[in-house]
Design a protein around this motif. Structure first.
Motif, PDB file in Angstrom:
ATOM      1  N   LEU A 164       0.868  -1.178   0.000  1.00 12.69           N
ATOM      2  CA  LEU A 164       0.000   0.000   0.000  1.00 12.69           C
ATOM      3  C   LEU A 164       0.899   1.222   0.000  1.00 12.69           C
ATOM      4  N   ARG A 165       0.950   1.900  -1.111  1.00 14.07           N
ATOM      5  CA  ARG A 165       1.835   3.059  -1.275  1.00 14.07           C
ATOM      6  C   ARG A 165       0.997   4.331  -1.264  1.00 14.07           C
ATOM      7  N   THR A 166       1.504   5.350  -0.588  1.00 12.34           N
ATOM      8  CA  THR A 166       0.832   6.645  -0.587  1.00 12.34           C
ATOM      9  C   THR A 166       1.867   7.762  -0.648  1.00 12.34           C
ATOM     10  N   TRP A 167       1.400   8.914  -1.126  1.00 13.02           N
ATOM     11  CA  TRP A 167       2.241  10.114  -1.140  1.00 13.02           C
ATOM     12  C   TRP A 167       1.328  11.327  -1.204  1.00 13.02           C
ATOM     13  N   LEU A 168       1.910  12.457  -0.879  1.00 18.34           N
ATOM     14  CA  LEU A 168       1.145  13.707  -0.845  1.00 18.34           C
ATOM     15  C   LEU A 168       1.351  14.500  -2.119  1.00 18.34           C
ATOM     16  N   GLY A 169       0.289  15.170  -2.516  1.00 16.84           N
ATOM     17  CA  GLY A 169       0.320  16.005  -3.703  1.00 16.84           C
ATOM     18  C   GLY A 169       0.135  17.464  -3.340  1.00 16.84           C
ATOM     19  N   GLU A 170      -0.536  18.161  -4.228  1.00 18.22           N
ATOM     20  CA  GLU A 170      -0.685  19.605  -4.046  1.00 18.22           C
ATOM     21  C   GLU A 170      -1.447  19.950  -2.770  1.00 18.22           C
ATOM     22  N   GLN A 171      -1.183  21.145  -2.297  1.00 13.99           N
ATOM     23  CA  GLN A 171      -1.752  21.639  -1.052  1.00 13.99           C
ATOM     24  C   GLN A 171      -2.156  23.084  -1.257  1.00 13.99           C
ATOM     25  N   ASN A 172      -3.245  23.478  -0.609  1.00 12.86           N
ATOM     26  CA  ASN A 172      -3.571  24.897  -0.561  1.00 12.86           C
ATOM     27  C   ASN A 172      -3.835  25.273   0.892  1.00 12.86           C
ATOM     28  N   ALA A 173      -4.408  26.421   1.141  1.00 12.95           N
ATOM     29  CA  ALA A 173      -4.569  26.906   2.510  1.00 12.95           C
ATOM     30  C   ALA A 173      -5.478  26.028   3.367  1.00 12.95           C
ATOM     31  N   PHE A 174      -6.405  25.286   2.742  1.00 13.31           N
ATOM     32  CA  PHE A 174      -7.390  24.508   3.496  1.00 13.31           C
ATOM     33  C   PHE A 174      -7.369  23.013   3.206  1.00 13.31           C
ATOM     34  N   SER A 175      -6.617  22.569   2.213  1.00 12.04           N
ATOM     35  CA  SER A 175      -6.735  21.170   1.811  1.00 12.04           C
ATOM     36  C   SER A 175      -5.422  20.612   1.267  1.00 12.04           C
ATOM     37  N   SER A 176      -5.438  19.290   1.104  1.00 16.70           N
ATOM     38  CA  SER A 176      -4.285  18.575   0.573  1.00 16.70           C
ATOM     39  C   SER A 176      -4.798  17.369  -0.211  1.00 16.70           C
ATOM     40  N   ILE A 177      -4.069  17.013  -1.253  1.00 17.02           N
ATOM     41  CA  ILE A 177      -4.389  15.818  -2.035  1.00 17.02           C
ATOM     42  C   ILE A 177      -3.430  14.700  -1.605  1.00 17.02           C
ATOM     43  N   ARG A 178      -4.000  13.521  -1.385  1.00 16.44           N
ATOM     44  CA  ARG A 178      -3.189  12.337  -1.084  1.00 16.44           C
ATOM     45  C   ARG A 178      -3.448  11.307  -2.176  1.00 16.44           C
ATOM     46  N   VAL A 225      -2.876  -2.874  -8.660  1.00 16.49           N
ATOM     47  CA  VAL A 225      -4.224  -3.410  -8.494  1.00 16.49           C
ATOM     48  C   VAL A 225      -5.244  -2.323  -8.163  1.00 16.49           C
ATOM     49  N   PHE A 226      -4.771  -1.170  -7.700  1.00 19.17           N
ATOM     50  CA  PHE A 226      -5.689  -0.126  -7.240  1.00 19.17           C
ATOM     51  C   PHE A 226      -4.964   1.213  -7.265  1.00 19.17           C
ATOM     52  N   GLN A 227      -5.670   2.248  -7.703  1.00 19.72           N
ATOM     53  CA  GLN A 227      -5.154   3.626  -7.668  1.00 19.72           C
ATOM     54  C   GLN A 227      -6.262   4.528  -7.154  1.00 19.72           C
ATOM     55  N   ALA A 228      -5.878   5.573  -6.451  1.00 22.95           N
ATOM     56  CA  ALA A 228      -6.879   6.510  -5.938  1.00 22.95           C
ATOM     57  C   ALA A 228      -6.206   7.813  -5.531  1.00 22.95           C
ATOM     58  N   HIS A 229      -7.026   8.806  -5.319  1.00 19.45           N
ATOM     59  CA  HIS A 229      -6.579  10.006  -4.628  1.00 19.45           C
ATOM     60  C   HIS A 229      -7.747  10.558  -3.824  1.00 19.45           C
ATOM     61  N   THR A 230      -7.409  11.246  -2.762  1.00 20.11           N
ATOM     62  CA  THR A 230      -8.398  11.808  -1.844  1.00 20.11           C
ATOM     63  C   THR A 230      -8.108  13.286  -1.640  1.00 20.11           C
ATOM     64  N   LEU A 231      -9.161  14.074  -1.627  1.00 21.24           N
ATOM     65  CA  LEU A 231      -9.064  15.471  -1.218  1.00 21.24           C
ATOM     66  C   LEU A 231      -9.341  15.503   0.280  1.00 21.24           C
ATOM     67  N   TRP A 232      -8.336  15.896   1.043  1.00 25.62           N
ATOM     68  CA  TRP A 232      -8.454  16.003   2.499  1.00 25.62           C
ATOM     69  C   TRP A 232      -8.603  17.476   2.863  1.00 25.62           C
ATOM     70  N   ILE A 233      -9.584  17.787   3.681  1.00 33.49           N
ATOM     71  CA  ILE A 233      -9.881  19.153   4.117  1.00 33.49           C
ATOM     72  C   ILE A 233      -9.507  19.300   5.590  1.00 33.49           C
TER      73      ILE A 233
END
Length: 145
Positions: free
Chosen positions: A77-91, A104-112
């Motif tokens: 299970l691999r994860t990494w962080l992407g772009e970020q702004n003042a209120f959120s981050s993409i993982r 087998v699986f790919q995804a991304h999440t918008l975290w607030i």
């Protein structure tokens, strides 16, 4: 800049659905598991969230199921962080089989970022902004060693 983070996961019978492969809901649970482990590794565990009175909560998931997985297979299970702004981050997430490195699986999440006591959106504190840095652009998350 941050690095890739990985957890090893062995598929067991409890992860399977009626068709005998990993249930789609299980992948979302693993997304949560690897995100929490990575956040804790970066120095922001649950106790830190409580002390700071803010946390990152999932707002949107985008998932792609690529291959079926079965009992006794080992996944990375691999994860990494992407772009970020003042209120959120993409993982980002990429799960692959250890034996053949098949994705087998790919995804991304918008975290607030939210204030825990009110549930309202909150600016990322410097503690969060510094910990949740985007992946170093020199690292290819689709390269396997």
């Amino acid at each position: 800049m941050s690095e890739l983070f990985e957890l090893k996961q062995v598929v067991d019978e409890s992860h399977l659905d009626q068709l005998g492969h990993v249930n789609n809901v299980q992948y979302v649970a693993w997304m949560q598991d690897v995100a929490l482990a990575h956040s804790t590794h970066l120095g922001l565990g649950l106790e830190d969230y409580q002390r700071l009175n803010h946390a990152m909560v999932a707002s949107e998931h985008h998932v792609k199921y690529r291959k079926a997985c079965f009992a006794d297979e080992t996944l990375i299970l691999r994860t990494w962080l992407g772009e970020q702004n003042a209120f959120s981050s993409i993982r980002h997430y990429l799960f692959y089989r250890a034996k053949d490195q098949a994705i087998v699986f790919q995804a991304h999440t918008l975290w607030i970022c939210v204030e825990m006591s009110t549930g309202r959106p909150k600016r990322l504190s410097p503690t969060f902004s510094q910990a949740y840095q985007a992946l170093n652009p020199e690292i290819d998350p689709y390269h396997f060693d």
